[in-house]
Design an enzyme around this catalytic site. Structure first.
Site, PDB file in Angstrom:
ATOM      1  CB  THR A  61      -0.775   0.089   1.100  1.00 47.87           C
ATOM      2  OG1 THR A  61      -1.690  -1.190   1.229  1.00 47.87           O
ATOM      3  CG2 THR A  61      -1.942   1.125   1.341  1.00 47.87           C
ATOM      4  CB  SER A 189      -4.202   0.412  -7.725  1.00 52.27           C
ATOM      5  OG  SER A 189      -4.628   1.196  -8.930  1.00 52.27           O
ATOM      6  CG  ASN A 192      -9.117  -3.045  -2.634  1.00 50.32           C
ATOM      7  OD1 ASN A 192      -9.871  -2.924  -1.961  1.00 50.32           O
ATOM      8  ND2 ASN A 192      -9.239  -3.607  -4.018  1.00 50.32           N
ATOM      9  CE1 TYR A 193      -2.695  -4.203  -2.563  1.00 51.35           C
ATOM     10  CE2 TYR A 193      -4.261  -4.082  -4.230  1.00 51.35           C
ATOM     11  CZ  TYR A 193      -3.493  -4.574  -3.032  1.00 51.35           C
ATOM     12  OH  TYR A 193      -3.461  -6.067  -3.051  1.00 51.35           O
ATOM     13  CG  LEU A 194      -3.859   4.034  -5.462  1.00 52.59           C
ATOM     14  CD1 LEU A 194      -4.441   4.676  -6.474  1.00 52.59           C
ATOM     15  CD2 LEU A 194      -2.268   4.358  -5.235  1.00 52.59           C
TER      16      LEU A 194
END
Length: 235
Positions: A61, A189, A192-194
């Protein structure tokens, strides 16, 4: 890789690493795990020995978020209009998706939708050409007539040309965006990741409506970030 997406990468390693990889492959079938003695629990325990709270997910992340912020700084031009800024955002998000290997197969309807979009672009170009001819003719009339009415017509024709130029640019940016991202999944992304505060700060700084980046579901999920973040936020 994840979801059986094939991942190609080439990295230089120390001789010891290379020899260990050869050892790990001994007496294994192609379907066997290469790192059969390692699992997420063991990895996360090791990472938390290095830094409290660090896990494989947190590491991924952080890597994704810092990449987005760096790319946005590099790609965003102050004098761009909103569609061009959105293209820059998607290009920054694309760099993150590539980093995270968020690939997808091109949509089955991709070719058809691109053909439809190209038809719209061609039609808009024809409209713009007609509008420019009308403007040229109006300017010629204004030189002869030199009255308020013809000047008003010229201004009206100028605005029509500007409006069509903006519409054409928006369609062309849309085509570029679709083509560049046909095999990249941007949503994974983004969701969930940014860190959403990076996106919210960027939108506020550059006057891009948040609904152009986040859909309704995403805006509800990231309402906390939208409420608390100002344009000066740094990840």
């Amino acid at each position: 890789g994840k979801d059986s997406i094939r991942y190609y990468n080439k990295v230089p390693v120390e001789k010891r690493v290379f020899k260990n990889l050869q050892l790990f492959m001994e007496n294994k079938q192609p379907e066997d795990d290469l790192f059969d003695r390692l699992n997420t629990g063991i990895l996360n325990k090791h990472l938390q020995d290095l830094m409290e709270g660090l896990t494989a997910k947190v590491f991924r992340t952080y890597n994704a978020s810092i990449t987005l912020q760096q790319q946005l700084k590099e790609l965003t031009a102050p004098d761009e209009n909103v569609p061009a800024k959105i293209l820059s955002y998607n290009r920054a998000n694309r760099a993150v998706a590539i980093l995270c290997n968020h690939q997808r197969a091109p949509p089955k309807t991709f070719e058809k939708s691109m053909m439809n979009l190209q038809s719209k672009i061609d039609a808009k170009k024809d409209q713009l050409a007609d509008a420019r001819r009308d403007l040229k003719s109006a300017k010629a009339d204004a030189k002869v007539m030199k009255d308020a009415k013809t000047k008003k017509v010229v201004e009206s024709k100028k605005k029509a040309v500007q409006r069509l130029e903006e519409q054409l640019m928006k369609l062309e940016v849309q085509a570029t965006d679709r083509e560049e991202n046909k095999q990249i999944a941007l949503g994974t992304s983004k969701l969930n990741y940014l860190d959403p505060r990076i996106t919210v700060a960027w939108c506020k700084k550059w006057g891009v409506p948040i609904e152009k980046i986040y859909n309704k579901t995403q805006r509800e999920k990231f309402a906390w970030a939208i409420d608390m973040t100002d344009e000066d936020y740094e990840f």
